[in-house]
Write an enzyme that holds these catalytic residues in place. Structure first.
Site, PDB file in Angstrom:
ATOM      1  N   ASN A 184       9.971   4.726   3.210  1.00 49.69           N
ATOM      2  CA  ASN A 184       9.789   3.827   4.348  1.00 49.69           C
ATOM      3  C   ASN A 184      11.053   3.028   4.628  1.00 49.69           C
ATOM      4  OD1 ASN A 184       6.776   3.908   4.957  1.00 49.69           O
ATOM      5  ND2 ASN A 184       6.754   3.533   2.751  1.00 49.69           N
ATOM      6  N   CYS A 241       9.897   9.401  -0.975  1.00 49.75           N
ATOM      7  CA  CYS A 241       9.438  10.475  -0.098  1.00 49.75           C
ATOM      8  C   CYS A 241       8.995  11.617  -1.000  1.00 49.75           C
ATOM      9  CB  CYS A 241      10.557  10.922   0.835  1.00 49.75           C
ATOM     10  SG  CYS A 241      10.052  12.302   1.868  1.00 49.75           S
ATOM     11  N   ARG A 252       0.825  -1.212   0.000  1.00 45.04           N
ATOM     12  CA  ARG A 252       0.000   0.000   0.000  1.00 45.04           C
ATOM     13  C   ARG A 252       0.866   1.273   0.000  1.00 45.04           C
ATOM     14  NH1 ARG A 252      -0.860   4.913   2.013  1.00 45.04           N
ATOM     15  NH2 ARG A 252      -0.201   4.117   4.054  1.00 45.04           N
ATOM     16  N   ASP A 253       1.545   1.525   1.103  1.00 41.79           N
ATOM     17  CA  ASP A 253       2.275   2.788   1.244  1.00 41.79           C
ATOM     18  C   ASP A 253       3.418   2.874   0.239  1.00 41.79           C
ATOM     19  OD1 ASP A 253       2.945   5.245   2.269  1.00 41.79           O
ATOM     20  OD2 ASP A 253       3.817   4.494   4.123  1.00 41.79           O
ATOM     21  N   HIS A 297      10.450   6.612   8.462  1.00 39.24           N
ATOM     22  CA  HIS A 297      11.017   6.757   7.125  1.00 39.24           C
ATOM     23  C   HIS A 297      12.520   6.955   7.268  1.00 39.24           C
ATOM     24  CE1 HIS A 297       7.403   7.429   4.358  1.00 39.24           C
ATOM     25  NE2 HIS A 297       6.943   6.934   5.484  1.00 39.24           N
ATOM     26  N   HIS A 352       6.250   4.107  12.912  1.00 38.90           N
ATOM     27  CA  HIS A 352       6.298   4.069  11.446  1.00 38.90           C
ATOM     28  C   HIS A 352       7.366   5.082  11.029  1.00 38.90           C
ATOM     29  CE1 HIS A 352       4.188   4.110   7.351  1.00 38.90           C
ATOM     30  NE2 HIS A 352       4.956   5.177   7.282  1.00 38.90           N
TER      31      HIS A 352
END
Lengths: 302, 302
Positions: A249, A240, A15-16, A209, A207
């Protein structure tokens, strides 16, 4: 160094990660990636989002992807849901968990989801109620909890406020995100402490990055607080959007490598995870954005 | 989280980094890089090595580079010295510090410096004595303290033994290196604890490679032990000869970004450091191998 004995990783790559690809990735490739991740031992996978395809065409195949997965017992499949319309569509695909997504920064909330933080909470309230009525677990993702591309530093009190508001509407778990990767260990711990004022340690995840290379050290800072749940993205999928060419991520491979070295149980087979990352990276015609994967693939090549 | 208030970084880019370039970098470029690093606030720079140019042609301009530097008061200039011949040549260039380099792995010692660990110590003894007689500080670098490309895992007892041997011949400071970057925090702490059996905390430094993405988290693990001296390499100069395409030395920019975020004083101006990294990366026609530098350069570009 006292650390949790077990860590649960949620792979958000499908997804992300894939949401950030210019060209939508075919459903069959996403499905195969999910299968490879569950075979590698991931216990939760963020599969897709039920945001309007007008905004996120990359996830327009959400129902098809969810329907195509051969679900493995013990694995949770989560999906992003922005509003009631998204919830209706999501429910039909029977997710184990839905994710609503807010922000700790007003400016980011406006730019990302076109409403204020207060409005986002109002919008989420019936979504949370509707999901929980069906017995579906609800996670709330709070973005920009350390820094914001528009506002700069974000005070922990802002994180606390959003955590409180999410708690009030029935969100069961919150993910504290350093969306632009600017955080360092003490700042991340402060954001986490703010979240922990309203949520138990078992109901909070990190979460991170890796934009500034700080994701693992921030993960470690959380582990030392007893936090044991983290999002990560196979092959570091997901750039990003606020820093072109920068890392997105944190790569699941890098986190798993670290945790294995620390003797922390993740239930994940690193070799199979590397295979999953190589599969999707080959499809995208690039190298995995993971230092551990790069080193281990070099080692395999001899 | 209790951390040292100050950290000293030794930039090893001009030596450990540029030594790994196929094409020797011209002396004038090295000199300019050293000047940019000292302007950025680095207090120690590993400038070159006095190894035979037959083995390391990239450092064949050692005397020229050392002579070309406009030394800045308060900055230390160190050079690698393998033997008495190297020491004689090095002394003429008036370094503040010499570095002898051994290994915790027998196989690595044989492959890297063509002798056993015991033989290396014998060879270093007169070098250390000769340097100290001239009032020059002696650092000992111990490579492969966590893992070795030939032997695999290295027991902390092996590190302790080499530390003990180095102490006995008068080495004043030891650098504990994870040469192939396989270490994770607890393993690195175990190697450091072994070194600390023979050296005081102020006489030990860490040298980490980011091959598996673990360098910052290993640095953090050392900071939590009170260790406050680390090697790093501007722009992440220096590949990993044991894993093609993999990352080498941790980038100074990434370490400084983390330490600034933690409120730890390094005396380094990150913007000027980014400039130094960009200068040498531009010369080498590549991007800096540093996530913080990449993100900050993107930010500059807007």
């Amino acid at each position: 160094m006292k650390l949790p004995t077990k860590v649960k990783l949620v792979d958000v790559g499908p997804r992300d990660g894939l949401q950030n690809e210019k060209e939508p990735v075919p459903a069959e490739v996403k499905i195969r990636l999910v299968h490879m991740l569950q075979d590698a031992g991931l216990k939760e996978i963020e599969v897709t989002s039920f945001v309007s395809p007008k905004w996120v065409p990359q996830m327009g195949d959400n129902a098809e992807v969810m329907a195509g997965i051969h679900r493995k017992p013990g694995v949770r499949y989560s999906v992003l849901v922005p509003n009631m319309k998204g919830l209706e569509a999501a429910l039909a695909s029977k997710p184990d968990e839905i994710v609503v997504f807010g922000a700790a920064s007003e400016a980011f909330s406006q730019k990302n989801i076109n409403c204020s933080i207060a409005e986002s909470i109002e919008r989420f309230a019936p979504v949370v109620e509707g999901a929980r009525a069906k017995g579906i677990y609800v996670r709330g993702a709070i973005s920009t909890t350390v820094g914001c591309p528009y506002e700069g530093d974000i005070a922990p009190s802002r994180v606390e406020l959003v955590a409180k508001l999410m708690k009030e509407i029935g969100v069961q778990h919150i993910g504290v995100a350093d969306t632009i990767g600017v955080g360092t260990p003490k700042k991340v711990q402060a954001a986490m402490e703010a979240a922990l004022k309203h949520y138990a340690i078992d109901d909070v995840s990190g979460h991170f990055h890796d934009t500034y290379g700080q994701a693992l050290v921030n993960t470690m800072a959380c582990l030392e607080m007893g936090i044991w749940q983290f999002d990560s993205s196979v092959a570091g999928l997901g750039g990003c959007p606020y820093a072109k060419g920068a890392t997105g991520n944190v790569a699941t491979e890098d986190v798993v490598y670290m945790l294995q070295g620390l003797g922390v149980d993740t239930g994940i087979d690193l070799d199979k995870l590397i295979d999953a990352g190589k599969y999707i990276s080959d499809f995208l015609q690039r190298k995995p954005n993971s230092r551990a994967a790069t080193a281990l693939l070099n080692k395999r090549a001899g």
